[in-house]
Scaffold this motif. Structure first.
Motif, PDB file in Angstrom:
ATOM      1  N   GLY A  59      51.410  55.572  48.440  1.00 17.44           N
ATOM      2  CA  GLY A  59      52.654  55.411  47.693  1.00 17.44           C
ATOM      3  C   GLY A  59      52.454  54.718  46.361  1.00 17.44           C
ATOM      4  O   GLY A  59      51.330  54.388  45.960  1.00 17.44           O
ATOM      5  N   LEU A  60      53.554  54.505  45.673  1.00 16.38           N
ATOM      6  CA  LEU A  60      53.528  53.787  44.405  1.00 16.38           C
ATOM      7  C   LEU A  60      53.199  52.322  44.643  1.00 16.38           C
ATOM      8  O   LEU A  60      53.572  51.760  45.676  1.00 16.38           O
ATOM      9  N   VAL A  61      52.529  51.716  43.684  1.00 15.08           N
ATOM     10  CA  VAL A  61      52.182  50.299  43.748  1.00 15.08           C
ATOM     11  C   VAL A  61      52.766  49.619  42.519  1.00 15.08           C
ATOM     12  O   VAL A  61      52.467  49.996  41.382  1.00 15.08           O
ATOM     13  N   ILE A  62      53.619  48.639  42.750  1.00 15.06           N
ATOM     14  CA  ILE A  62      54.224  47.871  41.670  1.00 15.06           C
ATOM     15  C   ILE A  62      53.717  46.446  41.769  1.00 15.06           C
ATOM     16  O   ILE A  62      53.935  45.766  42.774  1.00 15.06           O
ATOM     17  N   VAL A 127      58.442  53.767  28.928  1.00 14.43           N
ATOM     18  CA  VAL A 127      57.929  54.911  29.689  1.00 14.43           C
ATOM     19  C   VAL A 127      56.729  55.510  28.965  1.00 14.43           C
ATOM     20  O   VAL A 127      55.687  55.766  29.569  1.00 14.43           O
ATOM     21  N   GLU A 128      56.866  55.718  27.675  1.00 12.49           N
ATOM     22  CA  GLU A 128      55.784  56.321  26.891  1.00 12.49           C
ATOM     23  C   GLU A 128      54.552  55.416  26.824  1.00 12.49           C
ATOM     24  O   GLU A 128      53.426  55.882  26.976  1.00 12.49           O
ATOM     25  N   ILE A 129      54.762  54.145  26.596  1.00 12.49           N
ATOM     26  CA  ILE A 129      53.648  53.207  26.424  1.00 12.49           C
ATOM     27  C   ILE A 129      52.847  53.044  27.718  1.00 12.49           C
ATOM     28  O   ILE A 129      51.626  52.896  27.685  1.00 12.49           O
ATOM     29  N   THR A 130      53.514  53.090  28.858  1.00 15.40           N
ATOM     30  CA  THR A 130      52.843  52.808  30.137  1.00 15.40           C
ATOM     31  C   THR A 130      52.433  54.060  30.906  1.00 15.40           C
ATOM     32  O   THR A 130      51.821  53.950  31.969  1.00 15.40           O
ATOM     33  N   LYS A 131      52.740  55.216  30.369  1.00 16.86           N
ATOM     34  CA  LYS A 131      52.498  56.473  31.085  1.00 16.86           C
ATOM     35  C   LYS A 131      51.062  56.602  31.590  1.00 16.86           C
ATOM     36  O   LYS A 131      50.829  57.029  32.707  1.00 16.86           O
ATOM     37  N   LEU A 139      56.725  55.199  36.104  1.00 16.46           N
ATOM     38  CA  LEU A 139      57.698  55.886  36.962  1.00 16.46           C
ATOM     39  C   LEU A 139      58.893  54.991  37.283  1.00 16.46           C
ATOM     40  O   LEU A 139      60.030  55.453  37.334  1.00 16.46           O
ATOM     41  N   LEU A 140      58.636  53.704  37.482  1.00 16.75           N
ATOM     42  CA  LEU A 140      59.725  52.752  37.702  1.00 16.75           C
ATOM     43  C   LEU A 140      60.622  52.693  36.465  1.00 16.75           C
ATOM     44  O   LEU A 140      61.847  52.770  36.570  1.00 16.75           O
ATOM     45  N   VAL A 144      64.650  53.717  36.182  1.00 16.05           N
ATOM     46  CA  VAL A 144      65.701  52.843  35.645  1.00 16.05           C
ATOM     47  C   VAL A 144      66.351  53.508  34.430  1.00 16.05           C
ATOM     48  O   VAL A 144      67.575  53.488  34.279  1.00 16.05           O
ATOM     49  N   MET A 145      65.542  54.113  33.570  1.00 11.68           N
ATOM     50  CA  MET A 145      66.052  54.796  32.380  1.00 11.68           C
ATOM     51  C   MET A 145      66.982  55.951  32.773  1.00 11.68           C
ATOM     52  O   MET A 145      68.060  56.109  32.202  1.00 11.68           O
TER      53      MET A 145
END
Length: 170
Positions: A59-62, A127-131, A139-140, A144-145
């Protein structure tokens, strides 16, 4: 009878790794792993899953450290005990698993609320900077966006001045 005896009794009564994993596996399905210094905790989980012959977590990891560094760039420290103190989050017994988990959850919720309050253009830029550098965080931010965009009102970004798609607080 010292403190060592108390710990020995606790360990003797503790469930086996297999017993814990049987209860944990259904919780991991379609979940997001949120932790402070996530790679550290994920390493333990990965080892335990591997040791028992289960597939690795997919899964996703935050990581709340990474998230805090992005959203709170001026923080003096990203140690959980320091962040919770700065954010007025109750964290009475640091370095106790249950207390740290609760403090991490509260910190995560604080950071999510901070994200929700950001201007849409700022979220788009995140979103763009962390893609590529932090795809799970991206994705988080995108989630939210999208929620913000679906409920967007023209007056929502009052208090900000926009210059070349950069939001500055007025």
């Amino acid at each position: 009878r010292g403190l060592g005896d108390v710990y020995k009794r606790q360990i003797q009564k503790a469930p086996t790794l297999e017993e814990v994993m049987i209860k944990l596996l259904p919780l991991l399905e379609d979940s997001v792993f949120v932790a402070h210094h996530a790679s550290f905790d994920l390493g333990f989980l990965t080892s335990a899953l591997d040791e028992l012959g289960y597939a690795p977590f997919s899964g996703l990891v935050i990581d709340t450290v990474q998230l805090a560094k992005i959203l709170l760039p001026m923080a003096e420290s990203y140690k959980l005990s320091h962040l919770t103190l700065d954010l007025d989050i109750l964290h009475e017994n640091p370095h106790r698993a249950d207390e740290d988990a609760k403090a991490t959850a509260d910190t995560f919720l604080f950071l999510i609320q901070k994200l929700r309050e950001m201007p849409l253009v700022y979220l788009q830029r995140l979103v763009e900077i962390t893609k590529y550098s932090h795809p799970d965080l991206s994705l988080l931010f995108e989630h939210v966006m999208s929620n913000k965009y679906s409920q967007y009102h023209d007056d929502e970004d009052k208090g900000y001045t926009f210059i070349n798609q950069i939001a500055l607080q007025s």
